[in-house]
Design a protein around this motif. Structure first.
Motif, PDB file in Angstrom:
ATOM      1  N   MET A   1      -4.818   7.570  -0.298  1.00 18.98           N
ATOM      2  CA  MET A   1      -4.967   6.600   0.773  1.00 18.98           C
ATOM      3  C   MET A   1      -3.585   6.207   1.301  1.00 18.98           C
ATOM      4  SD  MET A   1      -7.079   3.012   0.655  1.00 18.98           S
ATOM      5  CE  MET A   1      -6.132   2.408  -0.753  1.00 18.98           C
ATOM      6  N   ASN A   2      -3.481   6.068   2.610  1.00 21.47           N
ATOM      7  CA  ASN A   2      -2.240   5.608   3.228  1.00 21.47           C
ATOM      8  C   ASN A   2      -2.299   4.093   3.423  1.00 21.47           C
ATOM      9  OD1 ASN A   2      -1.148   8.186   3.408  1.00 21.47           O
ATOM     10  ND2 ASN A   2      -1.975   8.545   5.444  1.00 21.47           N
ATOM     11  N   ILE A   3      -1.329   3.403   2.850  1.00 26.88           N
ATOM     12  CA  ILE A   3      -1.266   1.943   2.919  1.00 26.88           C
ATOM     13  C   ILE A   3      -0.029   1.547   3.713  1.00 26.88           C
ATOM     14  CG2 ILE A   3      -1.067  -0.198   1.595  1.00 26.88           C
ATOM     15  CD1 ILE A   3      -2.451   1.245  -0.720  1.00 26.88           C
ATOM     16  N   HIS A   4      -0.225   0.711   4.713  1.00 27.02           N
ATOM     17  CA  HIS A   4       0.906   0.229   5.502  1.00 27.02           C
ATOM     18  C   HIS A   4       1.101  -1.261   5.240  1.00 27.02           C
ATOM     19  CE1 HIS A   4       3.752   1.431   8.685  1.00 27.02           C
ATOM     20  NE2 HIS A   4       3.860   0.114   8.815  1.00 27.02           N
ATOM     21  N   ILE A   5       2.354  -1.668   5.047  1.00 24.53           N
ATOM     22  CA  ILE A   5       2.683  -3.029   4.641  1.00 24.53           C
ATOM     23  C   ILE A   5       3.587  -3.674   5.685  1.00 24.53           C
ATOM     24  CG2 ILE A   5       3.758  -4.440   2.854  1.00 24.53           C
ATOM     25  CD1 ILE A   5       3.109  -2.103   0.881  1.00 24.53           C
ATOM     26  N   PHE A   6       3.184  -4.839   6.157  1.00 24.37           N
ATOM     27  CA  PHE A   6       3.996  -5.613   7.098  1.00 24.37           C
ATOM     28  C   PHE A   6       4.821  -6.637   6.324  1.00 24.37           C
ATOM     29  CE2 PHE A   6       1.373  -5.279  11.312  1.00 24.37           C
ATOM     30  CZ  PHE A   6       1.719  -3.937  11.393  1.00 24.37           C
ATOM     31  N   TYR A  31       6.140   1.009   5.392  1.00 22.59           N
ATOM     32  CA  TYR A  31       6.511  -0.374   5.699  1.00 22.59           C
ATOM     33  C   TYR A  31       6.908  -0.543   7.162  1.00 22.59           C
ATOM     34  CZ  TYR A  31       6.963  -0.811   0.600  1.00 22.59           C
ATOM     35  OH  TYR A  31       6.731  -0.808  -0.742  1.00 22.59           O
ATOM     36  N   THR A  32       6.618  -1.719   7.686  1.00 23.60           N
ATOM     37  CA  THR A  32       7.193  -2.174   8.940  1.00 23.60           C
ATOM     38  C   THR A  32       7.869  -3.507   8.659  1.00 23.60           C
ATOM     39  OG1 THR A  32       5.587  -1.094  10.398  1.00 23.60           O
ATOM     40  CG2 THR A  32       6.728  -3.026  11.272  1.00 23.60           C
ATOM     41  N   ARG A  33       9.179  -3.578   8.884  1.00 24.41           N
ATOM     42  CA  ARG A  33       9.936  -4.820   8.714  1.00 24.41           C
ATOM     43  C   ARG A  33      10.001  -5.496  10.081  1.00 24.41           C
ATOM     44  NH1 ARG A  33      15.445  -2.569   7.044  1.00 24.41           N
ATOM     45  NH2 ARG A  33      14.788  -1.208   8.763  1.00 24.41           N
ATOM     46  N   PHE A  40       5.956  -0.347  15.246  1.00 25.56           N
ATOM     47  CA  PHE A  40       4.628  -0.433  14.659  1.00 25.56           C
ATOM     48  C   PHE A  40       4.087   0.979  14.440  1.00 25.56           C
ATOM     49  CE2 PHE A  40       5.042  -4.587  16.633  1.00 25.56           C
ATOM     50  CZ  PHE A  40       4.493  -5.421  15.675  1.00 25.56           C
ATOM     51  N   PRO A  41       3.268   1.154  13.406  1.00 25.04           N
ATOM     52  CA  PRO A  41       2.680   2.484  13.181  1.00 25.04           C
ATOM     53  C   PRO A  41       1.553   2.748  14.178  1.00 25.04           C
ATOM     54  CG  PRO A  41       1.733   0.917  11.651  1.00 25.04           C
ATOM     55  CD  PRO A  41       2.801   0.167  12.421  1.00 25.04           C
ATOM     56  N   SER A  42       1.083   3.960  14.219  1.00 25.76           N
ATOM     57  CA  SER A  42      -0.114   4.239  14.998  1.00 25.76           C
ATOM     58  C   SER A  42      -1.319   3.781  14.169  1.00 25.76           C
ATOM     59  CB  SER A  42      -0.194   5.736  15.330  1.00 25.76           C
ATOM     60  OG  SER A  42      -1.042   6.400  14.468  1.00 25.76           O
ATOM     61  N   ILE A  43      -2.339   3.324  14.849  1.00 25.66           N
ATOM     62  CA  ILE A  43      -3.543   2.824  14.163  1.00 25.66           C
ATOM     63  C   ILE A  43      -4.153   3.901  13.276  1.00 25.66           C
ATOM     64  CG2 ILE A  43      -5.929   2.080  14.546  1.00 25.66           C
ATOM     65  CD1 ILE A  43      -4.076  -0.178  14.987  1.00 25.66           C
ATOM     66  N   ASP A  44      -4.032   5.144  13.687  1.00 24.92           N
ATOM     67  CA  ASP A  44      -4.652   6.241  12.937  1.00 24.92           C
ATOM     68  C   ASP A  44      -3.836   6.682  11.724  1.00 24.92           C
ATOM     69  OD1 ASP A  44      -6.727   6.332  14.775  1.00 24.92           O
ATOM     70  OD2 ASP A  44      -5.674   7.773  16.062  1.00 24.92           O
ATOM     71  N   SER A  45      -2.646   6.095  11.533  1.00 27.57           N
ATOM     72  CA  SER A  45      -1.758   6.589  10.473  1.00 27.57           C
ATOM     73  C   SER A  45      -2.019   5.946   9.110  1.00 27.57           C
ATOM     74  CB  SER A  45      -0.297   6.353  10.872  1.00 27.57           C
ATOM     75  OG  SER A  45       0.002   4.955  10.889  1.00 27.57           O
ATOM     76  N   PHE A  46      -2.877   4.929   9.048  1.00 25.73           N
ATOM     77  CA  PHE A  46      -3.096   4.252   7.767  1.00 25.73           C
ATOM     78  C   PHE A  46      -4.584   3.948   7.569  1.00 25.73           C
ATOM     79  CE2 PHE A  46      -2.333   0.962  10.912  1.00 25.73           C
ATOM     80  CZ  PHE A  46      -3.325   0.032  10.653  1.00 25.73           C
ATOM     81  N   ASP A  47      -4.915   3.741   6.286  1.00 28.62           N
ATOM     82  CA  ASP A  47      -6.281   3.385   5.910  1.00 28.62           C
ATOM     83  C   ASP A  47      -6.413   1.904   5.575  1.00 28.62           C
ATOM     84  OD1 ASP A  47      -7.216   6.260   5.751  1.00 28.62           O
ATOM     85  OD2 ASP A  47      -5.658   6.281   4.213  1.00 28.62           O
ATOM     86  N   PHE A  48      -5.309   1.326   5.128  1.00 25.42           N
ATOM     87  CA  PHE A  48      -5.327  -0.041   4.599  1.00 25.42           C
ATOM     88  C   PHE A  48      -4.039  -0.729   5.051  1.00 25.42           C
ATOM     89  CE2 PHE A  48      -5.540  -2.536   0.285  1.00 25.42           C
ATOM     90  CZ  PHE A  48      -5.931  -3.693   0.967  1.00 25.42           C
ATOM     91  N   LEU A  49      -4.186  -1.890   5.700  1.00 28.66           N
ATOM     92  CA  LEU A  49      -3.039  -2.669   6.156  1.00 28.66           C
ATOM     93  C   LEU A  49      -2.906  -3.921   5.297  1.00 28.66           C
ATOM     94  CD1 LEU A  49      -0.800  -3.273   8.280  1.00 28.66           C
ATOM     95  CD2 LEU A  49      -2.569  -4.435   9.635  1.00 28.66           C
ATOM     96  N   ILE A  50      -1.722  -4.132   4.748  1.00 25.53           N
ATOM     97  CA  ILE A  50      -1.438  -5.325   3.949  1.00 25.53           C
ATOM     98  C   ILE A  50      -0.371  -6.139   4.679  1.00 25.53           C
ATOM     99  CG2 ILE A  50      -0.600  -6.234   1.751  1.00 25.53           C
ATOM    100  CD1 ILE A  50      -1.618  -3.696   0.410  1.00 25.53           C
ATOM    101  N   ILE A  51      -0.675  -7.402   4.963  1.00 27.04           N
ATOM    102  CA  ILE A  51       0.227  -8.278   5.701  1.00 27.04           C
ATOM    103  C   ILE A  51       0.759  -9.330   4.739  1.00 27.04           C
ATOM    104  CG2 ILE A  51       0.484  -9.703   7.759  1.00 27.04           C
ATOM    105  CD1 ILE A  51      -2.229  -8.509   8.702  1.00 27.04           C
ATOM    106  N   LEU A  52       2.050  -9.287   4.466  1.00 28.18           N
ATOM    107  CA  LEU A  52       2.650 -10.177   3.469  1.00 28.18           C
ATOM    108  C   LEU A  52       2.985 -11.548   4.060  1.00 28.18           C
ATOM    109  CD1 LEU A  52       5.023  -7.694   1.564  1.00 28.18           C
ATOM    110  CD2 LEU A  52       2.681  -8.384   0.975  1.00 28.18           C
ATOM    111  N   GLY A  53       3.630 -12.369   3.234  1.00 26.66           N
ATOM    112  CA  GLY A  53       3.965 -13.734   3.622  1.00 26.66           C
ATOM    113  C   GLY A  53       5.288 -13.834   4.355  1.00 26.66           C
ATOM    114  N   GLY A  54       5.704 -15.068   4.597  1.00 23.56           N
ATOM    115  CA  GLY A  54       6.958 -15.324   5.278  1.00 23.56           C
ATOM    116  C   GLY A  54       7.128 -16.814   5.520  1.00 23.56           C
TER     117      GLY A  54
END
Length: 232
Positions: A1-6, A31-33, A40-54
């Motif tokens: 699975m491809n996971i993308h993290i903000f 990652y996107t910092r 930003f990634p393409s919507i089709d490039s990941f299966d799961f998006l995780i959005i962290l804190g700040g």
């Protein structure tokens, strides 16, 4: 699975125990910092998006201009049916995108405090067999109203909306199931100023360090929750 993290700030890049879960499952992570203007990634490039804190608020778009584009991307991901997990600020961004109001809570909540399952939370498959009250790490001053068509899963004494599920693919957690001893120590070193107020909902550094043992159970529940969430 491809996971993308903000990631929203250099000091908020620690995925904590989530990293262990990702490695155990042999998933790929990207990652996107936002603070560094990463694309930003393409919507089709990941299966799961995780959005962290700040440390910023979802409403501080004048100060953090990239919040505007991030919200639009999250909206696209929600509409595309992507699995999305938001943690702390991430949960607030999800609430905002889903039409809820994000605002300053009447008190800060920082430290190890219990979250309790709501009646809907107790009845939901995500928390089947999990104890009614769980000690977890909190580190926030904002909160949000419950988005429409969402289920309120968890609450605490200081904050009524601690977790929500929108349909079956969007999960917001106001607190930090992923916190590990190392990540808590790092948070204390980087933001000790937040502990300077006297409040029954803010622990001092000694209390927080004395309660690091809660992280083990918290992480175990997180692993179960992630597996069940992706299976919904």
């Amino acid at each position: 699975m491809n996971i993308h993290i903000f990631q929203h700030a250099p000091l908020e890049n620690d995925t904590g125990a989530i990293n262990h879960w990702i490695n155990k499952g042999n998933h790929k992570k990207f990652y996107t910092r936002l603070y560094a203007d990463d694309p930003f990634p393409s919507i089709d490039s990941f299966d799961f998006l995780i959005i962290l804190g700040g440390p910023m608020g979802t409403y501080e778009e004048d100060k953090y201009v990239w919040l505007i584009k991030e919200k639009e991307f999250i909206r696209q991901a929600v509409n595309a049916g992507k699995k999305i997990l938001g943690i702390c600020l991430g949960s607030q961004l999800l609430a905002d995108v889903l039409g809820a109001k994000v605002y300053k809570n009447n008190k800060k909540e920082i430290g190890w405090f219990p979250v309790t399952l709501t009646p809907d939370g107790r009845d939901h498959a995500l928390f089947a067999g999990i104890e009614n009250s769980i000690n977890v790490l909190h580190w926030h001053s904002d909160t949000f109203t419950l988005p429409e068509k969402s289920i309120r899963l968890l609450e605490s004494e200081a904050c009524v909306n601690q977790a929500f599920l929108y349909e079956t693919h969007v999960l917001g957690l106001q607190f930090h199931f992923e916190a590990t001893p190392d990540s808590v120590i790092s948070m204390l070193e980087s933001d000790s100023e937040s502990l300077s107020i006297s409040s029954d909902s803010v622990q001092n550094s000694e209390e927080m360090l004395n309660n690091l043992h809660y992280s083990g159970k918290s992480n175990e529940i997180l692993f179960t929750l992630l597996d069940r969430f992706l299976a919904l």
